[in-house]
Design a protein around this motif. Structure first.
Motif, mmCIF file in Angstrom:
data_model
loop_
_atom_site.group_PDB
_atom_site.id
_atom_site.type_symbol
_atom_site.label_atom_id
_atom_site.label_comp_id
_atom_site.label_asym_id
_atom_site.label_seq_id
_atom_site.Cartn_x
_atom_site.Cartn_y
_atom_site.Cartn_z
ATOM 1 N N UNK A 61 1.701 2.638 -2.263
ATOM 2 C CA UNK A 61 1.921 1.932 -3.523
ATOM 3 C C UNK A 61 3.399 1.642 -3.722
ATOM 4 N N UNK A 62 4.258 2.644 -3.485
ATOM 5 C CA UNK A 62 5.697 2.466 -3.649
ATOM 6 C C UNK A 62 6.240 1.436 -2.662
ATOM 7 N N UNK A 63 5.828 1.546 -1.396
ATOM 8 C CA UNK A 63 6.315 0.608 -0.377
ATOM 9 C C UNK A 63 5.837 -0.809 -0.668
ATOM 10 N N UNK A 64 4.585 -0.943 -1.048
ATOM 11 C CA UNK A 64 4.052 -2.270 -1.347
ATOM 12 C C UNK A 64 4.710 -2.896 -2.551
ATOM 13 N N UNK A 65 4.988 -2.102 -3.575
ATOM 14 C CA UNK A 65 5.667 -2.618 -4.766
ATOM 15 C C UNK A 65 7.051 -3.144 -4.398
ATOM 16 N N UNK B 58 -6.930 2.097 -10.727
ATOM 17 C CA UNK B 58 -7.260 1.621 -12.061
ATOM 18 C C UNK B 58 -6.555 0.304 -12.363
ATOM 19 N N UNK B 59 -5.467 0.014 -11.663
ATOM 20 C CA UNK B 59 -4.737 -1.242 -11.839
ATOM 21 C C UNK B 59 -4.943 -2.158 -10.655
ATOM 22 N N UNK B 60 -5.349 -3.397 -10.924
ATOM 23 C CA UNK B 60 -5.577 -4.322 -9.814
ATOM 24 C C UNK B 60 -4.293 -4.601 -9.048
ATOM 25 N N UNK B 61 -3.141 -4.618 -9.753
ATOM 26 C CA UNK B 61 -1.870 -4.843 -9.076
ATOM 27 C C UNK B 61 -1.508 -3.651 -8.199
ATOM 28 N N UNK B 62 -1.817 -2.454 -8.667
ATOM 29 C CA UNK B 62 -1.563 -1.261 -7.865
ATOM 30 C C UNK B 62 -2.412 -1.258 -6.601
ATOM 31 N N UNK B 63 -3.672 -1.659 -6.715
ATOM 32 C CA UNK B 63 -4.536 -1.711 -5.539
ATOM 33 C C UNK B 63 -3.967 -2.664 -4.497
ATOM 34 N N UNK B 64 -3.463 -3.807 -4.950
ATOM 35 C CA UNK B 64 -2.873 -4.777 -4.022
ATOM 36 C C UNK B 64 -1.591 -4.231 -3.416
ATOM 37 N N UNK B 65 -0.761 -3.578 -4.224
ATOM 38 C CA UNK B 65 0.466 -2.983 -3.699
ATOM 39 C C UNK B 65 0.157 -1.917 -2.655
ATOM 40 N N UNK B 66 -0.864 -1.116 -2.901
ATOM 41 C CA UNK B 66 -1.245 -0.086 -1.928
ATOM 42 C C UNK B 66 -1.668 -0.713 -0.611
ATOM 43 N N UNK B 67 -2.399 -1.814 -0.687
ATOM 44 C CA UNK B 67 -2.876 -2.487 0.521
ATOM 45 C C UNK B 67 -1.709 -3.069 1.313
ATOM 46 N N UNK B 68 -0.799 -3.756 0.624
ATOM 47 C CA UNK B 68 0.363 -4.339 1.301
ATOM 48 C C UNK B 68 1.275 -3.232 1.815
ATOM 49 N N UNK B 69 1.419 -2.159 1.042
ATOM 50 C CA UNK B 69 2.234 -1.032 1.483
ATOM 51 C C UNK B 69 1.683 -0.393 2.737
ATOM 52 N N UNK B 70 0.354 -0.272 2.814
ATOM 53 C CA UNK B 70 -0.275 0.245 4.037
ATOM 54 C C UNK B 70 0.083 -0.637 5.227
ATOM 55 N N UNK C 79 2.372 0.464 8.448
ATOM 56 C CA UNK C 79 1.679 0.447 9.733
ATOM 57 C C UNK C 79 2.241 -0.603 10.690
ATOM 58 N N UNK C 80 3.257 -1.342 10.240
ATOM 59 C CA UNK C 80 3.848 -2.377 11.085
ATOM 60 C C UNK C 80 2.951 -3.567 11.319
ATOM 61 N N UNK C 81 2.091 -3.890 10.330
ATOM 62 C CA UNK C 81 1.109 -4.962 10.496
ATOM 63 C C UNK C 81 1.489 -6.235 9.751
ATOM 64 N N UNK C 82 2.627 -6.259 9.092
ATOM 65 C CA UNK C 82 3.064 -7.471 8.408
ATOM 66 C C UNK C 82 3.739 -8.413 9.390
ATOM 67 N N UNK C 83 3.603 -9.724 9.193
ATOM 68 C CA UNK C 83 2.852 -10.393 8.126
ATOM 69 C C UNK C 83 1.356 -10.393 8.408
ATOM 70 N N UNK C 84 0.576 -10.610 7.347
ATOM 71 C CA UNK C 84 -0.882 -10.611 7.450
ATOM 72 C C UNK C 84 -1.421 -12.031 7.564
ATOM 73 N N UNK C 85 -0.800 -12.796 8.426
ATOM 74 C CA UNK C 85 -1.078 -14.227 8.509
ATOM 75 C C UNK C 85 -2.429 -14.555 9.133
ATOM 76 N N UNK C 86 -3.108 -13.573 9.714
ATOM 77 C CA UNK C 86 -4.417 -13.826 10.325
ATOM 78 C C UNK C 86 -5.532 -13.102 9.572
#
Length: 293
Positions: free
Chosen positions: A60-64, A191-203, A207-214
């Motif tokens: 969450x912190x990394x994604x934010x 509980x927060x939709x923005x937090x869920x998205x931040x957690x996903x992007x942070x993961x 994990x070295x998977x950015x960008x998620x272009x595919x």
């Protein structure tokens, strides 16, 4: 209230049904504050306080920080840790996360020169400007691939089948990352939709998977500007939501060439932008979206 592992807790409640009253126990989603601190050299600053569901706090912190343009590469992060109480010499595994950078000083925050106060309901408010995204270096995403329209209706069920805490509580948002073939890669709840998205992007960042272009993403709620902004930062070209988009979300999707799908329920959905990435199985499969999307 008894706290259970995985962001759930048990509560006692009264249920009224017709002429009877029943005392029973139910499971609800946990909501607790998280303070995100940024450290570099001898400097430290609080950059966010958000209400969230405990779990995946480092993501969450990394994604934010990534979504706000503060951290652009995982190599800039030296460590992420829970705050340690120097008196007790033990980690505080609930409320405070510190992100330490490899730089010898904190970055210039520019337009972010303030303490962010976020909530699980509204996410990071302000800076709702497409020009601010361009200033950060965001550019329209290329139309490099497409998916069949028949793939989309199956995604909500695949997402829901993996929402363990939601099935127990009914009180969480989810963000799911899918491959172009419709396989669920990762899922985060909060509980927060923005937090869920931040957690996903942070993961993905850690994990070295950015960008998620595919990949494509599906969220369990509506499509807001803030969520589209996070998708754009991660170069996610297809954004799907089970509910409605906001007008600014549609504008952002069209300006930056994202495919925006809304009201993805059952066999029907609307495409508000980026129709080029959706291949209809047959003529008339897709509803026509107005504008230049």
């Amino acid at each position: 209230m008894a706290i259970r592992p995985g962001g759930k807790s048990n509560v006692e409640l009264w249920t009224w049904e017709k002429a009877s009253v029943v005392l029973r126990t139910d499971t609800v989603a946990v909501e607790e504050p998280l303070e995100i601190r940024l450290r570099a050299g001898g400097e430290e600053r609080i950059v966010a306080i958000t209400m969230r569901t405990p779990g995946a706090d480092f993501e969450l912190a990394a994604g934010f920080l990534y979504g706000e343009g503060v951290v652009r590469d995982s190599r800039l992060i030296r460590s992420i840790s829970y705050c340690v109480d120097r008196r007790r010499k033990e980690a505080q595994h609930y409320n405070v996360v510190t992100v330490e950078l490899t730089a010898d000083r904190l970055p210039e925050f520019g337009g972010l020169e303030r303490h962010f106060l976020t909530t699980s309901a509204c996410g990071v408010c302000g800076r709702a400007s497409l020009e601010a995204l361009r200033d950060r270096g965001c550019r329209p995403l290329p139309f490099a691939w497409s998916i069949p329209a028949s793939l989309l209706p199956a995604l909500p069920e695949r997402l829901g089948s993996r929402q363990g805490i939601f099935r127990a509580t009914g009180g969480l948002h989810a963000a799911g990352l899918f491959s172009k073939e419709g396989e669920l890669i990762a899922l985060r709840e909060d509980v927060g939709r923005h937090n869920a998205m931040d957690k996903l992007v942070g993961w993905a960042l850690l994990q070295g998977r950015l960008p998620l272009s595919h990949c494509l993403v599906l969220v369990s709620g509506r499509a807001s500007y803030e969520l589209l902004q996070k998708a754009l930062a991660a170069e996610l070209p297809v954004f799907c939501a089970v509910s409605a988009p906001s007008s600014l979300a549609v504008h952002l999707a069209r300006e930056f060439s994202l495919t925006l799908v809304g009201f993805l329920r059952g066999e029907r959905f609307n495409v508000y932008a980026g129709r080029e990435r959706i291949l209809p199985a047959e003529a008339g499969c897709l509803p026509q979206a107005p504008g230049n999307g």
